[in-house]
Structure formats: structure tokens, C-alpha cells
Design an enzyme around this catalytic site. Structure first.
Site, PDB file in Angstrom:
ATOM      1  N   GLU A 148       0.751  -1.476   0.158  1.00 32.17           N
ATOM      2  CA  GLU A 148       0.128   0.375   0.312  1.00 32.17           C
ATOM      3  C   GLU A 148       0.716   0.849   0.053  1.00 32.17           C
ATOM      4  O   GLU A 148       0.577   2.269  -0.060  1.00 32.17           O
ATOM      5  CB  GLU A 148      -0.574   0.422   1.329  1.00 32.17           C
TER       6      GLU A 148
ATOM      7  N   HIS B 172      -4.157  -2.103   2.349  1.00 33.93           N
ATOM      8  CA  HIS B 172      -3.271  -1.734   4.209  1.00 33.93           C
ATOM      9  C   HIS B 172      -3.166  -2.583   4.729  1.00 33.93           C
ATOM     10  O   HIS B 172      -2.301  -2.772   5.702  1.00 33.93           O
ATOM     11  CB  HIS B 172      -4.753  -0.706   4.620  1.00 33.93           C
TER      12      HIS B 172
END
Length: 339
Positions: free
Chosen positions: A10, A307
Site C-alpha cells: 500500500e 492496507h
């Protein structure tokens, strides 16, 4: 010394924060390069620098590269210093993410701590204070430590200026936590907060949330905040079930109709309620580090975000843990953490 690539996965500030937090707990030094390399403004912003400074103070650490814009940081912790700490972001950057950085070490420290934080408390790009207070910290409390948080003043983007205090009674070690299901629904409560804006905005938002979710009028209320340093608007929906409380948030934006704000957060709540997930996307992300420190635990959640997957890989660099992800039902997975 570990060597980390800050552009991995991410590629955001979470890589740095997780590395700092686990470095404090394990005593492992690390070097991270290419911090936020793919972002429009790469390197450390004010909130990231404050997180580094907070970890440096709590860990009595030596640090290199602690400056705005730096894309390389070397961090060498010595020992965890419990006690009273105060950290100020100085902008509307998230103060809750600064807490996220130092909290793991203080949860298992030798003595109690109090942390005072100033900055953004209600920031669209970070967990708001309400999420910490009602969703995340109660679950941490079930793992052994006692953590209480008190909001003194909201800080909205872009003015910032919020303030809250967190008291931490640590545990010698964290206990595993299992959340296979959320249990029976107990209540859905929604609040629409306005600071320096007409209350009619909040009323319109609540009308949409009630309509979409079928919430009775007594479960929705307007909060008019006259203490905030600047204008702001946030809608929160607390979904309390037998085993977990989830908090969903929508932020007002310039040019975005109140009805759109209410509809956006209502859709997120409806998606959660339409699955067998015990925890939502953001709470799943937050639980990864505590469960890894506990050496075990599990939860059923929605599909893991990039994430969260990035966070898993950073945890693996510091701790010898396994993370198994298995589909449970349509749109949900069980995440199991093992030693």
C-alpha cells in the site's frame, strides 16, 4: 537491523508506524527507505514526523532522518519509557495515528502511562476518536490492559486543534482474542456533529441514515460543537452487537450534499450488516498488531484491504507469527494469528 521498503504494498505511512511500534516492543532496530515514495508529497509529513518523535521519546531511541520530507529513517530503540507523555502534531494531521504508533509498547510496559495528544481527532484519512473509544479500545481491554480515552476538543480538517487524553494500565502480556461472530444486534445509534455549521446539515444527514437503515428517531441525535478550532461535520454510526461494537464514519466535505454524506455512511453500515463479519475493514486492520503481540487470536471480517495485507507483512518482519486467511462465506474471511 531490519531493512524495510516504505514503498512496499500500500506504500503509505502505516508501514512506518507499524515498524516504529513493533521496534519499541521488540527492541529491534530498523532502517526504512523510500517512505511514501509513491505519494503526491513523498516522505515524512508533519503527522509522520510526530509519530517518529513520539516513538523516539517513548523508546529513548536514537534516530536519523527525522525531518519533514525525509524518505529514510534509521531507528534504534533503547528502552520503553512509561509515564506521562504529550505529543502535538501541530496541524490537522491525525493525532490518533500518533497514538497508534506508541500504544503497543505502552500496553505491555512495566508501569502505567498517560498520553496527551493534540492535532486532528476527526480526519477523513484516519481512525476518528469515536472509533478508538467505542470500537478498538474496548477490544484491547478484553486482552488484558485497561485503556480509557477522554476527548477534550474535536479537531477537524483542516484546522486541527483537537485534544484528547489516554490513560493506559498495562498488562504483563496480552491475551489472545477471538471474534468468530458479532452476535445478536443490540442497538444502532447515529450522531451527526457540526462545528461552526448549521444544525440543519446534521438533521438532513440523520434523516437519510434513518431512512436507509430503519433507525428510530430516538436513536439519532444532532451534536452542536462550539469548542472546535474550526468548522467540521462528521456522522458516526455505532453498531452494538453482543460481542463487538463497530463504528462507521462519514465526513462532510465542501461541495458535497448532506444527503450524500448520510447515504455514504449508511451504505457502509448496510454492507457490514449484510454479511457475517464480526469486524469491519478498518477494525480488522487495527487488530492485527495486538493479536500478533498476544501470539494468537482470530476474527471474521470482510475481504482484507491492501492496507491490511501490507500491515501483515510488516508485522511478520518483526515477529515470528503466522497469518492464515480463509474464506468463510460470501464476502467474508477468517483471519487467524498464530505463534
Amino acid at each position: 537491523m531490519l531493512h524495510l521498503d516504505g514503498s512496499y504494498g500500500e506504500g503509505g505511512g502505516q508501514i512506518l508506524r507499524t515498524a516504529l511500534g513493533l521496534s519499541l516492543v521488540t527492541g529491534t532496530a530498523f532502517t526504512i527507505e523510500r517512505i511514501r515514495a509513491g505519494r503526491r508529497t513523498p516522505g515524512l509529513l508533519r503527522q509522520h514526523l510526530t509519530a517518529v518523535e513520539a516513538a523516539t521519546r517513548v523508546g529513548d531511541a536514537d534516530v536519523e532522518g527525522a525531518s519533514i520530507g525525509s524518505q529514510r529513517v534509521v531507528f534504534r530503540p533503547r528502552r520503553v519509557r512509561s509515564g506521562r507523555h504529550a505529543f502535538a502534531v501541530g496541524t490537522a494531521g491525525s493525532a490518533t495515528l500518533v497514538l497508534q504508533t506508541v500504544l503497543p509498547a505502552l500496553l505491555v510496559a512495566s508501569d502505567a502511562s498517560t498520553v496527551e495528544l493534540e492535532g486532528g481527532t476527526h480526519n477523513p484519512w484516519a481512525p476518528p476518536f469515536d472509533f478508538l473509544q467505542h470500537a478498538f479500545l474496548p477490544l484491547v481491554g478484553r486482552m488484558g490492559p485497561r485503556v480509557t480515552a477522554m476527548l477534550e476538543r474535536r479537531g477537524f480538517y483542516p484546522a486541527g486543534g483537537g485534544r484528547f487524553t489516554v490513560d493506559i494500565e498495562p498488562a504483563a502480556r496480552l491475551s489472545p482474542l477471538d471474534l468468530p461472530e458479532r452476535g445478536a444486534l443490540r442497538s444502532i445509534v447515529t450522531r451527526a456533529t457540526v462545528a461552526g455549521l448549521p444544525a440543519s446539515i446534521a438533521k438532513r444527514e440523520l434523516a437519510i441514515v434513518r431512512e436507509r437503515l430503519g433507525i428510530e428517531r430516538v436513536d439519532a441525535r444532532v451534536v452542536e460543537d462550539d469548542t472546535s478550532s474550526g468548522p467540521g461535520n462528521v456522522v458516526t454510526v455505532d453498531v452494538e452487537s453482543a460481542h463487538v461494537t463497530e463504528v462507521f464514519t462519514g465526513f462532510g466535505e465542501r461541495g458535497l450534499r448532506a444527503e450524500a454524506v448520510g447515504d455514504r455512511v449508511a451504505r457502509e453500515v448496510a454492507r457490514y450488516l449484510g454479511t457475517q463479519a464480526a469486524v469491519g475493514e478498518h477494525l480488522a486492520d487495527q487488530l492485527l498488531v495486538p493479536l500478533a503481540l498476544a501470539g494468537g487470536g482470530s476474527f471474521v471480517t470482510l475481504e482484507l484491504s491492501e492496507h491490511a495485507r501490507t500491515n501483515v507483512e510488516i508485522v511478520r518482519r518483526f515477529l515470528d507469527r503466522t497469518f492464515d486467511v480463509h474464506p468463510v462465506a460470501a464476502g467474508t474471511v477468517r483471519v487467524t494469528v498464530g505463534a
